[in-house]
Design a protein around this motif. Structure first.
Motif, mmCIF file in Angstrom:
data_model
loop_
_atom_site.group_PDB
_atom_site.id
_atom_site.type_symbol
_atom_site.label_atom_id
_atom_site.label_comp_id
_atom_site.label_asym_id
_atom_site.label_seq_id
_atom_site.Cartn_x
_atom_site.Cartn_y
_atom_site.Cartn_z
ATOM 1 N N LYS A 131 -69.437 -9.529 33.826
ATOM 2 C CA LYS A 131 -70.290 -8.766 34.759
ATOM 3 C C LYS A 131 -69.461 -7.709 35.488
ATOM 4 C CE LYS A 131 -73.819 -10.764 37.239
ATOM 5 N NZ LYS A 131 -74.609 -11.782 37.925
ATOM 6 N N MET A 171 -68.741 -4.917 33.115
ATOM 7 C CA MET A 171 -69.931 -4.077 32.942
ATOM 8 C C MET A 171 -70.130 -3.184 34.164
ATOM 9 S SD MET A 171 -72.518 -6.850 31.200
ATOM 10 C CE MET A 171 -74.004 -5.870 31.237
ATOM 11 N N SER A 172 -69.850 -3.708 35.344
ATOM 12 C CA SER A 172 -69.996 -2.915 36.566
ATOM 13 C C SER A 172 -69.005 -1.756 36.572
ATOM 14 C CB SER A 172 -69.763 -3.785 37.805
ATOM 15 O OG SER A 172 -70.679 -4.836 37.861
ATOM 16 N N TYR A 192 -70.242 0.872 34.168
ATOM 17 C CA TYR A 192 -71.411 1.555 34.748
ATOM 18 C C TYR A 192 -70.981 2.582 35.783
ATOM 19 C CZ TYR A 192 -75.599 2.124 37.674
ATOM 20 O OH TYR A 192 -76.630 2.653 38.415
ATOM 21 N N ASN A 193 -70.023 2.212 36.637
ATOM 22 C CA ASN A 193 -69.591 3.133 37.688
ATOM 23 C C ASN A 193 -68.789 4.314 37.129
ATOM 24 O OD1 ASN A 193 -70.568 2.056 40.204
ATOM 25 N ND2 ASN A 193 -69.287 0.300 39.788
ATOM 26 N N ARG A 235 -71.294 6.861 35.652
ATOM 27 C CA ARG A 235 -72.296 7.469 36.553
ATOM 28 C C ARG A 235 -72.003 8.930 36.835
ATOM 29 N NH1 ARG A 235 -72.803 4.552 41.898
ATOM 30 N NH2 ARG A 235 -74.868 5.328 42.219
#
Lengths: 67, 272
Positions: free
Chosen positions: A56, A59-60, A63-64, A67
């Motif tokens: 997790k 994945m975070s 994702y960041n 962005r």
């Protein structure tokens, strides 16, 4: 448990000197490796859950960065 | 003495008039009364893992007996049983959100072996149709950034986490998100633990008012969910417009209590 610690170490490694794309690639490869370990029918579910928490976080990070 | 109108009802508030009308004219069919409304619930990955432990019999019940007993109760109320047997008395359907599916999938998009049986037999996969994916991602990202602006679902390095996306997806579909993660549900150590849920509901109401109407869903723990199912008013309208047509069909069959008990789940886990 060692597996979990190994992945945590790799997750928290300092790669800020790398470019953004290389950082994304690093974490994506790390995610692939953790998936290989988790995709085991006989895995202990406690270890599975700990690996999932690490996944997790990976994945975070991805994702960041995207962005 | 109160005045009476022509039909013989007392001239009281409208509430009393409606109650009497309802008792007199609506047929009291017992099957209609006994059928509970089906509630769709999104599961966080940690809850799915605990459910698998309960099913396998390896759950550490002595550590937290109330929690595992509540999970067992919830599993018994599921519409889909162990081997995908349809339970007519069940009133709860477990749903797999897109980001939770990513967490529980390998690099090829297939569910991990240890979770495969549970996810394929007892959960509905909420994969978004290809034509709506861009729109869906934008809406979820927007919701997630609004949660993070208020300081929720932020990691140690003060950046948004995947939890914000999971809560946003559950809010978008109007599903109660079941979790035991203190970052997602209320944190009892906070000074004002209900503030988080209040803020999430406020953002949802403002951002999703055009998507659907009715009571909003929110993240809950297991005990709180069971109380809501038994005594509360669970959210009844699911926002299913963006889902695959097969999944929408399965949802419709479940809601109309006409799901064929012998059929295999067609709206199950989609590959890729």
């Amino acid at each position: 448990m060692d597996v979990v610690e190994d992945f945590k170490y790799l997750l928290n490694s300092d790669i800020s000197n790398l470019s953004k794309n290389k950082q994304i690639k690093y974490f994506e490869e790390l995610e692939t490796k953790i998936n290989e370990v988790m995709d085991n029918k006989d895995i202990d579910l406690d270890i599975f859950e700990k690996l999932l928490n690490v996944k997790k976080q990976i994945m975070s990070k991805i994702y960041n960065l995207k962005r | 003495m109160s005045k009476k109108n022509k039909q013989g009802f007392l001239k009281n508030t409208n509430k009393h008039k409606k109650e009497r009308f309802r008792l007199k004219y609506i047929p009291t069919d017992k099957t209609y009364q006994n059928k509970r409304h089906t509630t769709f619930i999104a599961l966080d990955a940690c809850i799915a893992i605990d459910m698998v432990k309960v099913i396998n019999g390896t759950a550490p019940i002595k550590n937290s007996p109330k929690y595992y007993y509540a999970l067992k109760k919830l599993l018994d109320r599921s519409v889909f049983g162990k081997n995908h047997l349809y339970n007519k008395k069940g009133d709860v359907v477990f749903c797999l959100l897109p980001h939770v599916k990513k967490e529980l999938s390998n690099s090829e998009g297939e569910i991990f072996e240890s979770m495969k049986k549970f996810v394929e037999n007892q959960m509905i996969d909420l994969t978004v149709d290809v034509s709506y994916q861009i729109n869906f991602s934008k809406k979820v990202d927007r919701l997630s950034s609004q949660y993070c602006d208020l300081g929720y679902f932020i990691g140690k390095d003060f950046s948004p986490t995947v939890d914000s996306l999971i809560v946003a997806e559950a809010s978008f579909f109007n599903l109660t998100l079941l979790s035991r993660d203190k970052h997602i549900c209320t944190d009892f150590h906070d000074k004002n633990p209900e503030r988080k849920i209040f803020d999430i509901r406020r953002i949802n109401r403002k951002s999703l008012c055009n998507c659907f109407d009715g009571p909003q869903a929110e993240p809950r723990r297991v005990e709180s969910l069971l109380k809501m199912l038994d005594y509360g008013n669970p959210p009844k309208i699911m926002n299913e417009d963006y889902l695959l047509s097969e999944t929408q069909k399965v949802i419709w069959l479940i809601n109309t209590n006409s799901y064929p008990s012998y059929a295999k789940l067609t709206g199950g886990v989609q590959k890729g």
